[in-house]
Scaffold this active site. Structure first.
Site, mmCIF file in Angstrom:
data_model
loop_
_atom_site.group_PDB
_atom_site.id
_atom_site.type_symbol
_atom_site.label_atom_id
_atom_site.label_comp_id
_atom_site.label_asym_id
_atom_site.label_seq_id
_atom_site.Cartn_x
_atom_site.Cartn_y
_atom_site.Cartn_z
ATOM 1 N N ASP A 7 0.826 -1.215 0.000
ATOM 2 C CA ASP A 7 0.000 0.000 0.000
ATOM 3 C C ASP A 7 0.858 1.261 0.000
ATOM 4 O O ASP A 7 1.982 1.255 0.495
ATOM 5 C CB ASP A 7 -0.909 -0.031 1.246
ATOM 6 C CG ASP A 7 -2.081 0.924 1.112
ATOM 7 O OD1 ASP A 7 -2.343 1.406 -0.013
ATOM 8 O OD2 ASP A 7 -2.742 1.186 2.131
ATOM 9 N N HIS A 10 2.091 3.539 -9.078
ATOM 10 C CA HIS A 10 1.908 2.088 -9.281
ATOM 11 C C HIS A 10 3.075 1.506 -10.089
ATOM 12 O O HIS A 10 3.538 0.403 -9.814
ATOM 13 C CB HIS A 10 0.578 1.807 -10.004
ATOM 14 C CG HIS A 10 -0.633 2.194 -9.201
ATOM 15 N ND1 HIS A 10 -0.778 1.862 -7.873
ATOM 16 C CD2 HIS A 10 -1.764 2.886 -9.527
ATOM 17 C CE1 HIS A 10 -1.933 2.329 -7.424
ATOM 18 N NE2 HIS A 10 -2.545 2.961 -8.400
ATOM 19 N N SER A 59 -7.415 -5.662 -4.949
ATOM 20 C CA SER A 59 -8.456 -6.308 -4.144
ATOM 21 C C SER A 59 -9.792 -6.295 -4.886
ATOM 22 O O SER A 59 -9.964 -5.525 -5.844
ATOM 23 C CB SER A 59 -8.609 -5.555 -2.809
ATOM 24 O OG SER A 59 -9.245 -4.309 -3.014
ATOM 25 N N TRP A 95 -12.002 -2.430 -7.655
ATOM 26 C CA TRP A 95 -12.766 -2.118 -8.888
ATOM 27 C C TRP A 95 -13.503 -0.798 -8.739
ATOM 28 O O TRP A 95 -13.898 -0.183 -9.728
ATOM 29 C CB TRP A 95 -13.785 -3.217 -9.199
ATOM 30 C CG TRP A 95 -13.202 -4.550 -9.527
ATOM 31 C CD1 TRP A 95 -13.209 -5.660 -8.731
ATOM 32 C CD2 TRP A 95 -12.525 -4.946 -10.734
ATOM 33 N NE1 TRP A 95 -12.576 -6.706 -9.358
ATOM 34 C CE2 TRP A 95 -12.153 -6.300 -10.591
ATOM 35 C CE3 TRP A 95 -12.196 -4.277 -11.922
ATOM 36 C CZ2 TRP A 95 -11.471 -7.001 -11.587
ATOM 37 C CZ3 TRP A 95 -11.518 -4.982 -12.910
ATOM 38 C CH2 TRP A 95 -11.163 -6.323 -12.736
ATOM 39 N N ARG A 136 -12.378 1.975 -7.869
ATOM 40 C CA ARG A 136 -11.537 3.146 -8.175
ATOM 41 C C ARG A 136 -11.897 3.711 -9.546
ATOM 42 O O ARG A 136 -12.551 3.037 -10.348
ATOM 43 C CB ARG A 136 -10.063 2.729 -8.151
ATOM 44 C CG ARG A 136 -9.624 2.383 -6.759
ATOM 45 C CD ARG A 136 -8.125 2.218 -6.666
ATOM 46 N NE ARG A 136 -7.757 1.933 -5.290
ATOM 47 C CZ ARG A 136 -6.546 2.056 -4.799
ATOM 48 N NH1 ARG A 136 -5.564 2.452 -5.575
ATOM 49 N NH2 ARG A 136 -6.304 1.786 -3.542
ATOM 50 N N LEU A 195 11.005 -20.222 -4.081
ATOM 51 C CA LEU A 195 9.817 -19.621 -3.461
ATOM 52 C C LEU A 195 8.628 -19.573 -4.430
ATOM 53 O O LEU A 195 8.812 -19.515 -5.643
ATOM 54 C CB LEU A 195 10.239 -18.235 -3.006
ATOM 55 C CG LEU A 195 9.343 -17.035 -2.842
ATOM 56 C CD1 LEU A 195 10.030 -16.047 -1.921
ATOM 57 C CD2 LEU A 195 9.011 -16.366 -4.149
ATOM 58 N N GLU A 232 1.547 -13.136 12.445
ATOM 59 C CA GLU A 232 2.120 -11.992 13.159
ATOM 60 C C GLU A 232 1.982 -10.794 12.236
ATOM 61 O O GLU A 232 2.308 -10.871 11.045
ATOM 62 C CB GLU A 232 3.604 -12.239 13.479
ATOM 63 C CG GLU A 232 3.827 -13.356 14.473
ATOM 64 C CD GLU A 232 3.173 -13.086 15.823
ATOM 65 O OE1 GLU A 232 3.082 -11.911 16.221
ATOM 66 O OE2 GLU A 232 2.746 -14.062 16.482
HETATM 67 C C1 IPE Z 1 -5.341 -2.754 -0.047
HETATM 68 O O1 IPE Z 1 -5.053 -1.412 -0.260
HETATM 69 C C2 IPE Z 1 -5.320 -3.494 -1.338
HETATM 70 C C3 IPE Z 1 -4.031 -3.603 -2.002
HETATM 71 C C4 IPE Z 1 -2.869 -3.188 -1.541
HETATM 72 C C5 IPE Z 1 -4.068 -4.268 -3.261
HETATM 73 P P1 IPE Z 1 -6.219 -0.324 -0.385
HETATM 74 O O2 IPE Z 1 -5.523 0.983 -0.524
HETATM 75 O O3 IPE Z 1 -7.160 -0.698 -1.456
HETATM 76 O O4 IPE Z 1 -6.953 -0.461 1.016
HETATM 77 P P2 IPE Z 1 -7.864 0.551 1.832
HETATM 78 O O5 IPE Z 1 -8.967 0.965 0.921
HETATM 79 O O6 IPE Z 1 -6.997 1.701 2.235
HETATM 80 O O7 IPE Z 1 -8.327 -0.238 3.013
HETATM 81 C C1 IPE Z 2 -1.612 0.288 -3.315
HETATM 82 O O1 IPE Z 2 -1.424 1.660 -3.361
HETATM 83 C C2 IPE Z 2 -1.909 -0.303 -4.675
HETATM 84 C C3 IPE Z 2 -3.294 -0.765 -4.846
HETATM 85 C C4 IPE Z 2 -4.210 -0.778 -3.925
HETATM 86 C C5 IPE Z 2 -3.655 -1.253 -6.153
HETATM 87 P P1 IPE Z 2 -2.628 2.681 -3.293
HETATM 88 O O2 IPE Z 2 -3.031 3.024 -4.692
HETATM 89 O O3 IPE Z 2 -3.719 2.182 -2.432
HETATM 90 O O4 IPE Z 2 -1.920 3.918 -2.625
HETATM 91 P P2 IPE Z 2 -2.557 4.938 -1.589
HETATM 92 O O5 IPE Z 2 -3.110 4.139 -0.452
HETATM 93 O O6 IPE Z 2 -3.610 5.702 -2.326
HETATM 94 O O7 IPE Z 2 -1.401 5.796 -1.184
HETATM 95 MG MG MG Z 3 -4.149 2.376 -0.469
#
Ligand code: IPE
Ligand code: IPE
Ligand code: MG
Length: 253
Positions: free
Chosen positions: A28, A45, A73, A77, A79, A139, A211
């Site tokens: 994230d 990204h 996740s 979708w 977004r 792995l 953990e």
């Molecule tokens: C969790 O991150 C999903 C991924 C890293 C793929 P999100 O950025 O989507 O999660 P929330 O919305 O902050 O919980």
């Molecule tokens: C994680 O980064 C990647 C995905 C969830 C696909 P984010 O896009 O959620 O980045 P933030 O949370 O907006 O910084």
């Molecule tokens: Mg995020």
């Protein structure tokens, strides 16, 4: 201290007999990383995708058996559509671009999630990688796309009902056997970058006794040194699985 010195110092503290077999990472913070630099979320990204190689290679070197990377996740979708399509393009390009190198490194590859809702060409490219690398001994890189912990349990329950198993025969083992890729073991160490302290529907079933490790570091800044910090934190924990500390000491003797 230089970066190399910090890494050597941390490696010295590592207990090689207690490396987590399965590490799950919620990657994230790509958007915030980009925003801080005045760049587009998509650029974040792209940078994030580049970090995967370092982390996977280093985990493999340390003897980690499974690494599950949460890349998209079921909730993502929602977004903006241009971000969703950029992510899908990036995921497909990653699978194709890294295939030969991952294979040369002896890694295995699995796509984990509700695959029937993904574009068929992504699943096709992933299948090619899985097939190519299936006899490797390194792995297993488990790329979680259109993954949701609840969706996985729903899909497992559907399969169980379809198979006609009698309700009284269903136990935890039955659910485990019906998850996506049942050979993937429970998550030992669950890492989330970017300072958020939630699991956002990642590996619900397999993380019952994981953990948890949270770091402020944004995913595009996460590297081998950060992975070392996470593993060292893991090694400082006492995993009791419901028992008492004294029982664990007796077991060790
Ligand atoms: C969790 O991150 C999903 C991924 C890293 C793929 P999100 O950025 O989507 O999660 P929330 O919305 O902050 O919980
Ligand atoms: C994680 O980064 C990647 C995905 C969830 C696909 P984010 O896009 O959620 O980045 P933030 O949370 O907006 O910084
Ligand atoms: Mg995020």
């Amino acid at each position: 201290m230089t970066r190399q010195q910090i890494k050597a110092e941390l490696e010295n503290r590592l207990d090689m007999s207690n490396i987590p077999a399965h590490i799950g990472i919620i990657m994230d913070g790509n958007g915030r990383w980009a925003k801080r630099r005045g760049l587009s979320r998509i650029k974040g990204h792209q940078e994030g995708a580049k970090r995967v190689k370092t982390v996977v290679r280093y985990a493999d070197d340390l003897g980690v058996k499974h690494i599950s990377l949460y890349a998209f996740s079921v909730e993502n979708w929602a977004r903006p559509s241009f971000e969703v399509s950029a992510l899908m393009k990036l995921i497909k390009a990653y699978i194709v671009r890294e295939r030969q190198e991952l294979h040369a490194e002896g890694v295995k590859f699995k796509l984990v999630g509700r695959l029937n809702e993904l574009a068929p060409e992504i699943v096709k490219e992933a299948d090619i990688s899985t097939e190519l690398m299936k006899n490797n001994s390194g792995l297993s890189l488990n790329l979680c796309i259109n993954y949701g912990g609840r969706a996985e349990i729903v899909d497992a329950v559907r399969e169980i009902v379809r198979s006609g198993i009698a309700p009284e025969k269903i136990d935890e083992e039955t659910i485990s056997r019906h998850l996506y890729w049942p050979e993937i073991p429970d998550v030992d160490l669950l890492v989330r970058t970017s300072g958020e302290m939630r699991t956002s529907n990642f590996h619900l079933w397999r993380s019952a006794y994981s953990e948890l490790y949270f770091t402020e570091v944004l995913w595009p800044d996460f590297d081998d040194v950060e992975l070392l910090r996470a593993i060292l934190a893991y090694q400082g924990r006492e995993r009791r699985f419901g028992m008492t500390s004294e029982q664990l000491t007796e077991q060790e003797i």
